[in-house]
Design a protein around this motif. Structure first.
Motif, PDB file in Angstrom:
ATOM      1  N   LEU A 192      -8.916  27.383  21.858  1.00 47.68           N
ATOM      2  CA  LEU A 192      -8.068  26.239  21.389  1.00 47.68           C
ATOM      3  C   LEU A 192      -6.653  26.210  22.299  1.00 47.68           C
ATOM      4  CD1 LEU A 192      -9.241  26.384  17.805  1.00 47.68           C
ATOM      5  CD2 LEU A 192      -9.856  24.800  19.586  1.00 47.68           C
ATOM      6  N   VAL A 193      -6.164  25.001  22.317  1.00 52.40           N
ATOM      7  CA  VAL A 193      -4.811  24.983  22.719  1.00 52.40           C
ATOM      8  C   VAL A 193      -4.266  23.649  22.038  1.00 52.40           C
ATOM      9  CG1 VAL A 193      -5.012  26.178  25.070  1.00 52.40           C
ATOM     10  CG2 VAL A 193      -5.438  23.621  25.024  1.00 52.40           C
ATOM     11  N   THR A 194      -2.992  23.590  22.176  1.00 50.48           N
ATOM     12  CA  THR A 194      -2.241  22.445  21.973  1.00 50.48           C
ATOM     13  C   THR A 194      -1.550  21.596  23.457  1.00 50.48           C
ATOM     14  OG1 THR A 194      -1.471  22.801  19.969  1.00 50.48           O
ATOM     15  CG2 THR A 194      -0.413  21.059  20.559  1.00 50.48           C
ATOM     16  N   HIS A 195      -2.035  20.395  23.643  1.00 45.98           N
ATOM     17  CA  HIS A 195      -1.682  19.785  24.762  1.00 45.98           C
ATOM     18  C   HIS A 195      -0.705  18.684  24.259  1.00 45.98           C
ATOM     19  CE1 HIS A 195      -2.899  16.927  28.173  1.00 45.98           C
ATOM     20  NE2 HIS A 195      -1.590  17.230  28.365  1.00 45.98           N
ATOM     21  N   ILE A 196       0.665  19.087  24.800  1.00 44.20           N
ATOM     22  CA  ILE A 196       1.860  17.917  24.513  1.00 44.20           C
ATOM     23  C   ILE A 196       1.985  17.397  25.716  1.00 44.20           C
ATOM     24  CG2 ILE A 196       4.414  17.843  23.690  1.00 44.20           C
ATOM     25  CD1 ILE A 196       3.802  20.715  22.269  1.00 44.20           C
ATOM     26  N   ARG A 197       2.065  15.776  25.416  1.00 43.59           N
ATOM     27  CA  ARG A 197       2.444  15.045  26.562  1.00 43.59           C
ATOM     28  C   ARG A 197       4.049  14.395  26.069  1.00 43.59           C
ATOM     29  NH1 ARG A 197      -2.697  13.716  25.622  1.00 43.59           N
ATOM     30  NH2 ARG A 197      -4.444  13.778  27.265  1.00 43.59           N
ATOM     31  N   ARG A 198       5.007  15.291  26.844  1.00 39.99           N
ATOM     32  CA  ARG A 198       6.380  14.837  26.801  1.00 39.99           C
ATOM     33  C   ARG A 198       6.982  13.961  27.754  1.00 39.99           C
ATOM     34  NH1 ARG A 198       9.620  19.440  27.965  1.00 39.99           N
ATOM     35  NH2 ARG A 198       9.616  18.196  30.250  1.00 39.99           N
ATOM     36  N   THR A 199       7.593  12.911  27.393  1.00 44.76           N
ATOM     37  CA  THR A 199       8.424  11.931  28.256  1.00 44.76           C
ATOM     38  C   THR A 199       9.835  11.928  27.988  1.00 44.76           C
ATOM     39  OG1 THR A 199       6.268  10.748  28.590  1.00 44.76           O
ATOM     40  CG2 THR A 199       8.110   9.844  29.318  1.00 44.76           C
ATOM     41  N   TYR A 200      10.814  12.114  28.727  1.00 49.65           N
ATOM     42  CA  TYR A 200      11.996  11.813  28.567  1.00 49.65           C
ATOM     43  C   TYR A 200      12.524  10.598  28.977  1.00 49.65           C
ATOM     44  CZ  TYR A 200      13.636  16.852  27.611  1.00 49.65           C
ATOM     45  OH  TYR A 200      13.581  18.071  27.096  1.00 49.65           O
ATOM     46  N   TYR A 201      13.396   9.846  28.260  1.00 48.62           N
ATOM     47  CA  TYR A 201      13.712   8.577  28.445  1.00 48.62           C
ATOM     48  C   TYR A 201      15.346   8.422  28.600  1.00 48.62           C
ATOM     49  CZ  TYR A 201       9.202   6.819  26.978  1.00 48.62           C
ATOM     50  OH  TYR A 201       7.873   6.751  26.913  1.00 48.62           O
ATOM     51  N   SER A 202      15.919   7.567  29.326  1.00 50.42           N
ATOM     52  CA  SER A 202      17.571   7.545  29.610  1.00 50.42           C
ATOM     53  C   SER A 202      17.942   6.357  28.693  1.00 50.42           C
ATOM     54  CB  SER A 202      17.832   6.971  31.179  1.00 50.42           C
ATOM     55  OG  SER A 202      17.162   5.376  30.845  1.00 50.42           O
ATOM     56  N   ASP A 203      19.145   6.334  28.293  1.00 49.35           N
ATOM     57  CA  ASP A 203      19.781   5.558  27.283  1.00 49.35           C
ATOM     58  C   ASP A 203      19.511   4.056  27.874  1.00 49.35           C
ATOM     59  OD1 ASP A 203      21.235   5.205  29.468  1.00 49.35           O
ATOM     60  OD2 ASP A 203      23.284   5.929  28.276  1.00 49.35           O
ATOM     61  N   GLN A 204      18.835   3.734  29.115  1.00 44.94           N
ATOM     62  CA  GLN A 204      18.385   2.298  29.570  1.00 44.94           C
ATOM     63  C   GLN A 204      16.971   1.912  29.170  1.00 44.94           C
ATOM     64  OE1 GLN A 204      20.940   0.359  30.758  1.00 44.94           O
ATOM     65  NE2 GLN A 204      22.306   2.079  30.033  1.00 44.94           N
TER      66      GLN A 204
END
Length: 230
Positions: A192-204
């Motif tokens: 078992l694993v946890t798969h994290i989809r992370r996305t960084y966004y700019s202030d625009q």
């Protein structure tokens, strides 16, 4: 009563003693291996795993600090040495799912970096990061682990080229480890694993980086720290 390091009897013997079939024993052992209670050794059998302290992985935007690594800070708090190994490939065409997360066209070029995070030299987490190549091309931060801003993290590197990262979005989902992930992390295939989809966004509102983070349940516990602004 078995102790850590003890070798278990054969599945046939356990099944006979417990009055169940070998398939039932196999499924039970696979579950216990995925939880880190047992470990399989190729050509040797199944053993009771030695106790291993789970590493606390803290997810929090408040932990982004100039020139400091939250992962190293977490490991230091546990009395461990935190480090990572990485491999970067520039100008990699974005597959469809990554392109959708970055708001670019499929096949547009990206900088892809694969990470293996280590605690006292042992792997505890994997991550594959994707950044749009046209965002950082020709700058000193085009390589996440190279140049004067190497290892500074997405937020600090983007700030160096005038891009203000305002927030990140994370989508955690449980699943089973692939054969490649299991090999890299030293865990059983399908653990078992946890798969994290992370996305960084700019202030625009532009996605500037997205990553697939793989955290093994047997080795780590995930804690979310949520700042509250009054």
């Amino acid at each position: 009563m078995w102790e850590p390091g003890d070798r278990l009897p054969s599945r046939a013997q356990i099944g006979q003693e417990c009055g169940v079939g070998e398939n039932v024993v196999r499924r039970a052992q696979e579950l216990l291996i995925s939880q880190g209670v047992l470990e399989g050794r190729a050509g040797s059998g199944t053993y009771v795993a030695e106790p291993r302290q789970r590493v606390r992985v803290v997810r929090s935007s408040a932990r982004e600090q100039p020139e400091k690594s939250p992962f190293r800070a977490d490991m230091k708090a546990l009395g461990k040495q935190g480090d990572w190994e990485s491999k970067t490939d520039a100008k990699v065409p974005a597959p469809a799912d990554i392109a959708a997360r970055l708001g670019i066209a499929e096949g547009d070029l990206c900088v892809r970096t694969a990470y293996e995070f280590l605690a006292d030299g042992r792997p505890v987490q994997l991550s594959t990061s994707w950044e749009p190549y046209d965002l950082t091309a020709g700058t000193l931060v085009v390589l996440p682990e190279g140049g004067p801003h190497a290892g500074a993290g997405v937020v600090n590197r983007m700030a160096a080229i005038g891009v203000n990262v305002s927030h990140a979005v994370e989508q955690p989902e449980p699943r089973q480890a692939t054969a490649e992930e299991a090999s890299l992390l030293g865990i059983q295939k399908a653990a078992l694993v946890t798969h994290i989809r992370r996305t960084y966004y700019s202030d625009q509102g532009r996605p500037v980086e997205t990553a697939d983070i793989v955290v093994p349940a047997a080795l780590c516990e995930i804690v979310y720290e949520i700042p509250i602004n009054r």
